[in-house]
Design a protein around this motif. Structure first.
Motif, short mmCIF file in Angstrom:
data_model
loop_
_atom_site.label_atom_id
_atom_site.label_comp_id
_atom_site.label_asym_id
_atom_site.label_seq_id
_atom_site.Cartn_x
_atom_site.Cartn_y
_atom_site.Cartn_z
N GLY A 36 47.58 50.72 40.82
CA GLY A 36 48.55 49.63 40.82
C GLY A 36 48.33 48.69 41.99
N GLY A 37 48.04 49.25 43.14
CA GLY A 37 47.76 48.42 44.32
C GLY A 37 46.51 47.57 44.13
N LEU A 38 45.48 48.16 43.56
CA LEU A 38 44.24 47.42 43.33
C LEU A 38 44.45 46.29 42.32
CD1 LEU A 38 41.62 50.31 43.22
CD2 LEU A 38 41.88 48.57 45.00
N LEU A 39 45.20 46.59 41.26
CA LEU A 39 45.46 45.56 40.25
C LEU A 39 46.30 44.42 40.82
CD1 LEU A 39 46.08 47.68 37.04
CD2 LEU A 39 44.17 46.15 37.51
N SER A 40 47.30 44.74 41.62
CA SER A 40 48.12 43.68 42.19
C SER A 40 47.31 42.85 43.19
CB SER A 40 49.37 44.24 42.83
OG SER A 40 49.06 45.07 43.91
N ALA A 41 46.42 43.48 43.94
CA ALA A 41 45.57 42.73 44.87
C ALA A 41 44.63 41.80 44.12
CB ALA A 41 44.78 43.69 45.75
N ALA A 42 44.07 42.29 43.01
CA ALA A 42 43.18 41.44 42.20
C ALA A 42 43.96 40.27 41.61
CB ALA A 42 42.54 42.27 41.09
N GLY A 43 45.17 40.54 41.13
CA GLY A 43 46.00 39.46 40.58
C GLY A 43 46.34 38.43 41.64
N TYR A 44 46.61 38.87 42.85
CA TYR A 44 46.92 37.95 43.94
C TYR A 44 45.71 37.07 44.27
CZ TYR A 44 48.27 36.23 48.52
OH TYR A 44 48.55 35.41 49.58
N LEU A 45 44.53 37.67 44.27
CA LEU A 45 43.32 36.87 44.56
C LEU A 45 43.09 35.82 43.48
CD1 LEU A 45 40.85 39.60 45.85
CD2 LEU A 45 41.95 37.79 47.16
N VAL A 46 43.31 36.19 42.23
CA VAL A 46 43.16 35.22 41.14
C VAL A 46 44.19 34.12 41.28
CG1 VAL A 46 43.39 34.92 38.63
CG2 VAL A 46 42.08 36.84 39.54
#
Length: 79
Positions: A36-46
């Motif tokens: 979940g943390g990795l997905l939210s970080a990727a979403g934030y970068l996008v």
């Protein structure tokens, strides 16, 4: 027929904890948290790379969805 849910035996759980064994549930919970943390970080970068006009459009869509959800809850609870 086997039951997929077996009640926890407090004595075996305390013995496992004393032996240093981590139950499978804790490992799964940790894995889900990390993913979940990795997905939210990727979403934030996008999101950070979006042009301003797309960010504004996204904000409007989120606001309208949130307003619709709040109105639905208010209607259900007669608030």
């Amino acid at each position: 027929m086997t039951d997929s849910f077996k009640p926890a035996d407090p004595t075996s759980a305390s013995l496992d904890a004393a032996k240093g064994k981590v139950p499978a549930e804790a490992g799964r919970t940790l894995m889900v948290g990390v993913l979940g943390g990795l997905l939210s970080a990727a979403g934030y970068l996008v999101y950070q790379r979006l042009p301003d006009e797309q960010k504004e459009r996204l904000h409007k869509q989120v606001r309208s969805q949130l307003e619709a959800r709040i109105n639905e809850v208010r209607a259900n609870f007669n608030l």
